[in-house]
Scaffold this motif. Structure first.
Motif, PDB file in Angstrom:
ATOM      1  N   GLU A  37     -18.793 -42.658  13.654  1.00  0.00           N
ATOM      2  CA  GLU A  37     -17.706 -43.202  12.836  1.00  0.00           C
ATOM      3  C   GLU A  37     -16.393 -42.542  13.232  1.00  0.00           C
ATOM      4  N   PHE A  59     -10.665 -38.485  11.571  1.00  0.00           N
ATOM      5  CA  PHE A  59     -11.889 -37.793  11.949  1.00  0.00           C
ATOM      6  C   PHE A  59     -12.680 -38.586  12.974  1.00  0.00           C
ATOM      7  N   GLU A  61     -16.853 -38.685  13.725  1.00  0.00           N
ATOM      8  CA  GLU A  61     -18.163 -38.233  13.249  1.00  0.00           C
ATOM      9  C   GLU A  61     -19.171 -38.345  14.385  1.00  0.00           C
ATOM     10  N   VAL A 101     -24.734 -33.933  11.145  1.00  0.00           N
ATOM     11  CA  VAL A 101     -23.478 -34.582  11.479  1.00  0.00           C
ATOM     12  C   VAL A 101     -22.415 -33.521  11.744  1.00  0.00           C
ATOM     13  N   LEU A 103     -18.266 -33.248  12.132  1.00  0.00           N
ATOM     14  CA  LEU A 103     -17.071 -33.997  11.786  1.00  0.00           C
ATOM     15  C   LEU A 103     -15.873 -33.262  12.368  1.00  0.00           C
ATOM     16  N   HIS A 105     -12.123 -33.127  12.688  1.00  0.00           N
ATOM     17  CA  HIS A 105     -11.153 -33.703  11.758  1.00  0.00           C
ATOM     18  C   HIS A 105      -9.785 -33.023  11.849  1.00  0.00           C
ATOM     19  N   ILE A 118     -22.602 -30.574   6.495  1.00  0.00           N
ATOM     20  CA  ILE A 118     -21.743 -31.173   7.513  1.00  0.00           C
ATOM     21  C   ILE A 118     -21.156 -30.057   8.360  1.00  0.00           C
ATOM     22  N   ASN A 162     -17.357 -47.882  12.339  1.00  0.00           N
ATOM     23  CA  ASN A 162     -18.575 -47.178  12.709  1.00  0.00           C
ATOM     24  C   ASN A 162     -19.529 -48.101  13.447  1.00  0.00           C
ATOM     25  N   LEU A 183     -17.499 -41.654   2.033  1.00  0.00           N
ATOM     26  CA  LEU A 183     -17.916 -40.733   3.084  1.00  0.00           C
ATOM     27  C   LEU A 183     -19.428 -40.625   3.159  1.00  0.00           C
ATOM     28  N   TYR A 185     -22.485 -40.374   5.050  1.00  0.00           N
ATOM     29  CA  TYR A 185     -22.909 -40.017   6.394  1.00  0.00           C
ATOM     30  C   TYR A 185     -24.258 -40.632   6.690  1.00  0.00           C
TER      31      TYR A 185
END
Length: 186
Positions: A37, A59, A61, A101, A103, A105, A118, A162, A183, A185
Motif C-alpha cells: 500500500e 507512507f 507499506e 508489515v 511502514l 513513513h 508494525i 494498494n 489503516l 494492514y
C-alpha cells in the motif's frame, strides 16, 4: 536468551518479546517482500484509526510474505516520480519478521505512534512522496537486484492505493483504497 529491546541487541537472532530468540535474519529473495500500500497525498485533517498518530502522513507499506525473518539492511526503497527522471532512495536498516508489515513513513514523531506489531521506519524526509503525482516504487537489494515493483497512480487527498485483495504481484498496478483512515494492514 539474552535480554533485548531491538533486533540490533541480538547478534545471531531476533528480539522477540524482550528476549533474543528465533532464527537468524536472512537477505530477501524476489517474492519475499510485497509493496502492499502507498499514500502520497495524505489528509492531515484526518488521523489513522487504531494508532496514536493524530495526522495522516505519506507512507509505503511493505509486507514480508515469506516464512522467515528478513534482513533489510541491504535493501532500499527507490521512488521515481512520473514527472521527473531522477529516482530517490531510502534505506530500511531493520529486520522484518515473517508476516510483519514495515511502514516507511513521513509522520512527525510528535504526532503519535503506530501499533507495536508494525515496524515503523521514518523516512526523515518532508518530501518523501509528493501530492498528486504518480510513482514507480521499487525494493532493491544491493546495487541492482529488484525484489518488488509497483506502479502507484496519483490519488485524491486522503486516498491510498494498494494491491488487490489476493495480493496479485504479477499485476503491480495499485488500485485506490478508500478506507485508509482505518489503516487496516494485511
Amino acid at each position: 536468551g539474552k535480554t533485548c529491546k531491538t533486533d540490533e541487541d541480538c547478534a545471531s537472532s531476533t528480539c522477540d518479546n524482550g528476549t533474543c530468540a528465533g532464527e537468524m535474519p536472512v537477505e530477501p529473495s524476489k517474492g519475499d517482500l510485497v509493496i502492499n500500500e502507498v499514500m502520497s497525498n495524505a489528509d492531515t485533517n484526518k488521523s489513522f484509526i487504531g494508532t496514536t498518530v493524530s495526522k495522516q502522513c505519506d507512507f509505503i507499506e511493505i509486507l514480508n510474505v515469506s516464512n522467515k525473518t528478513i534482513k533489510l539492511d541491504n535493501v532500499i526503497i527507490q521512488t521515481e516520480r512520473d514527472d521527473k527522471n531522477a529516482p530517490r532512495t531510502y534505506s530500511l536498516q531493520k529486520n522484518l519478521k515473517k508476516n510483519q508489515v514495515a511502514l516507511c513513513h513521513s509522520c512527525n514523531e510528535d504526532n503519535g505512534t503506530f501499533p507495536s506489531d508494525i515496524l515503523a521506519i521514518p523516512s526523515n524526509d518532508s518530501t518523501f512522496l509528493v501530492n498528486n503525482v504518480g510513482y514507480t516504487i521499487k525494493l532493491i537489494l544491493g546495487e541492482s537486484t529488484e525484489l518488488a515493483r509497483v506502479v502507484f497512480p496519483a490519488q485524491s487527498k486522503g486516498i491510498s492505493s494498494n494491491l488487490t485483495e489476493d495480493k496479485n504481484i504479477s499485476n503491480p498496478n495499485l488500485i485506490p483504497h478508500n478506507t485508509v483512515s482505518d489503516l487496516n494492514y494485511s
